[in-house]
Scaffold this active site. Structure first.
Site, short mmCIF file in Angstrom:
data_model
loop_
_atom_site.label_atom_id
_atom_site.label_comp_id
_atom_site.label_asym_id
_atom_site.label_seq_id
_atom_site.Cartn_x
_atom_site.Cartn_y
_atom_site.Cartn_z
N GLU A 119 -5.25 -4.38 10.86
CA GLU A 119 -4.18 -3.14 11.00
C GLU A 119 -4.60 -2.46 12.02
O GLU A 119 -5.42 -1.65 12.18
CB GLU A 119 -4.52 -2.53 9.65
CG GLU A 119 -3.94 -3.12 8.48
CD GLU A 119 -3.61 -2.13 7.28
OE1 GLU A 119 -2.47 -2.53 6.72
OE2 GLU A 119 -3.99 -1.15 7.09
N GLY A 170 2.56 2.59 10.70
CA GLY A 170 3.75 3.79 10.34
C GLY A 170 4.62 4.02 11.57
O GLY A 170 5.19 5.07 11.67
N SER A 200 3.36 -1.91 10.42
CA SER A 200 5.03 -1.85 10.45
C SER A 200 5.45 -3.29 10.19
O SER A 200 6.36 -3.76 10.71
CB SER A 200 5.36 -1.56 11.88
OG SER A 200 5.06 0.03 11.99
N ASN A 258 0.83 -1.24 -0.02
CA ASN A 258 -0.14 0.08 0.04
C ASN A 258 0.91 1.33 -0.11
O ASN A 258 1.57 1.65 1.05
CB ASN A 258 -0.95 0.06 1.26
CG ASN A 258 -1.57 1.24 1.45
OD1 ASN A 258 -1.84 2.12 0.53
ND2 ASN A 258 -2.29 1.50 2.48
N TRP A 259 1.07 1.82 -1.27
CA TRP A 259 1.95 3.11 -1.25
C TRP A 259 1.36 4.30 -0.72
O TRP A 259 1.98 5.25 -0.65
CB TRP A 259 2.42 3.27 -2.72
CG TRP A 259 3.33 2.44 -3.26
CD1 TRP A 259 4.09 1.52 -2.43
CD2 TRP A 259 4.04 2.67 -4.30
NE1 TRP A 259 4.98 0.96 -3.14
CE2 TRP A 259 5.09 1.61 -4.38
CE3 TRP A 259 4.16 3.64 -5.35
CZ2 TRP A 259 6.10 1.67 -5.49
CZ3 TRP A 259 5.08 3.64 -6.32
CH2 TRP A 259 5.89 2.62 -6.47
N LYS A 260 -0.02 4.37 -0.26
CA LYS A 260 -0.45 5.55 0.33
C LYS A 260 -0.39 6.76 -0.75
O LYS A 260 -0.24 6.47 -1.90
CB LYS A 260 -0.08 5.86 1.70
CG LYS A 260 -0.22 4.55 2.70
CD LYS A 260 0.32 4.74 3.96
CE LYS A 260 0.16 3.38 4.70
NZ LYS A 260 0.13 3.64 6.04
N GLY A 319 3.02 -0.92 4.21
CA GLY A 319 2.87 0.21 3.80
C GLY A 319 4.40 0.76 3.49
O GLY A 319 4.92 0.51 2.43
N GLY A 320 4.92 1.43 4.58
CA GLY A 320 6.33 1.99 4.43
C GLY A 320 7.30 1.03 3.58
O GLY A 320 8.10 1.47 2.70
N GLU A 366 -6.72 5.17 7.80
CA GLU A 366 -6.43 6.56 7.21
C GLU A 366 -7.54 7.32 6.76
O GLU A 366 -7.73 8.42 6.81
CB GLU A 366 -5.17 6.61 6.35
CG GLU A 366 -3.91 6.35 7.29
CD GLU A 366 -2.75 5.74 6.64
OE1 GLU A 366 -2.85 5.78 5.32
OE2 GLU A 366 -1.76 5.25 7.36
N HIS A 383 -9.27 1.52 5.04
CA HIS A 383 -8.17 1.53 5.54
C HIS A 383 -8.44 2.77 6.64
O HIS A 383 -9.06 3.75 6.58
CB HIS A 383 -7.16 2.03 4.65
CG HIS A 383 -5.77 2.24 5.14
ND1 HIS A 383 -5.34 3.08 6.16
CD2 HIS A 383 -4.66 1.44 4.98
CE1 HIS A 383 -4.05 2.92 6.44
NE2 HIS A 383 -3.62 1.89 5.87
P1 PGA Z 1 2.92 0.45 7.42
O1 PGA Z 1 1.41 0.77 6.86
O2 PGA Z 1 3.60 -0.93 6.98
O3 PGA Z 1 3.69 1.75 7.06
O4 PGA Z 1 2.84 0.41 9.00
C1 PGA Z 1 0.53 -0.53 6.73
C2 PGA Z 1 -0.66 0.09 6.07
O5 PGA Z 1 -1.16 1.18 6.58
O6 PGA Z 1 -1.28 -0.50 5.37
#
Ligand code: PGA
Length: 257
Positions: A168, A174, A213, A9-11, A234-235, A98, A96
């Protein structure tokens, strides 16, 4: 039979240059990893078309990060499931944390979006997870149960069977603070048990990813848990080297069930 899925997930990060780098690294391992695990990349909307070109013939899936619940209409700035399918998507992330936070997406709206994805033949990756305060109050089970129930009531067992779930925990996203494998497994087993109340066969087949993470150095022990069927990353998916290493870790996972 649950095939391990590792989705990136590149956001709101990335560029065409990064696409080329990350997809190049994934192609190097996908031949091996794809024998046992499925890999998918979910970049921002403008990068979907170039990603589809770079991914052609690789077996790596493409996903989006959001869609509108309606099939079409006067919704400036929004994107429909049909558009995503035409762009080459197989997956779309819905719910998600966010988006629940930034766009006030309710459980009911998340369920409508999952339904919209299914109508277009897309596989929704439905995210659930508690925040730090909810966990501190011991409410993590109640929160994910409520989030899952909204989707289950809208889709029924047949619809759920066509979804991927992602647990999640918001406090792990993050932050570098991953849930322990035991903490994650506990919630994954709980979610699967709730699915099982609707239909045992469906529950045994639905993939439940862990997100929060996930890194190259913790992926393997997370994947070793019986109810963790992959990861939403994500990251670490913004680095070809790190994302490829997580995909390689999934090789050891093989198939669940
Ligand atoms: P993260 O993000 O791996 O950077 O914690 C995961 C996500 O929000 O899908």
């Amino acid at each position: 039979m649950r095939r391990t899925l590792v989705a990136g997930n590149w956001k709101m990060f990335g560029s065409r240059a990064l696409l080329a780098e990350v997809i190049g690294a994934l192609r190097d391992v996908a031949g091996e990893a794809s024998k046992v695990a499925e890999v998918a990349l979910c970049p921002p909307f403008p990068l979907l078309a170039p990603a589809a070109e770079l991914l052609a013939g690789s077996g790596i899936g493409l996903g989006a990060q959001n869609l509108h619940a309606a099939a079409q209409g006067a919704h400036t700035g929004e994107v429909s499931g049909a558009m995503l399918r035409e762009a080459g998507c197989r997956y779309v992330i819905v719910g998600h944390s966010e988006r629940r936070r930034d766009c006030a997406e309710s459980d009911a709206l998340v369920a409508e979006k999952a339904a919209a994805a299914l109508r277009e033949g897309l596989c929704p990756i439905v995210c659930v997870g508690e925040d730090a305060g909810e966990r501190a109050a011991g409410r993590q089970f109640a929160v994910v149960e409520r989030q899952l129930a909204a989707v289950g009531e809208r889709l029924g067992a047949e619809g759920l069977a066509a979804c991927v779930l992602a647990y999640e925990p918001v406090w792990a996203i993050g932050t570098g603070r991953t849930a322990t494998p035991a903490q994650a497994q506990e919630i994954h087993a709980f979610l699967r048990a709730r699915l099982g109340e609707r239909d045992a066969t469906m529950a045994a087949g639905v993939r439940i990813l862990y997100g929060g993470s996930v890194k190259a150095d913790n992926a393997r022990e997370l994947f070793a848990q019986p109810d963790i069927d992959g990861a939403l990353v994500g990251g670490a998916s913004l680095s070809g080297h790190d994302f490829a290493a997580i995909c390689t870790a999934a090789e050891g996972k093989r198939w669940n069930n």
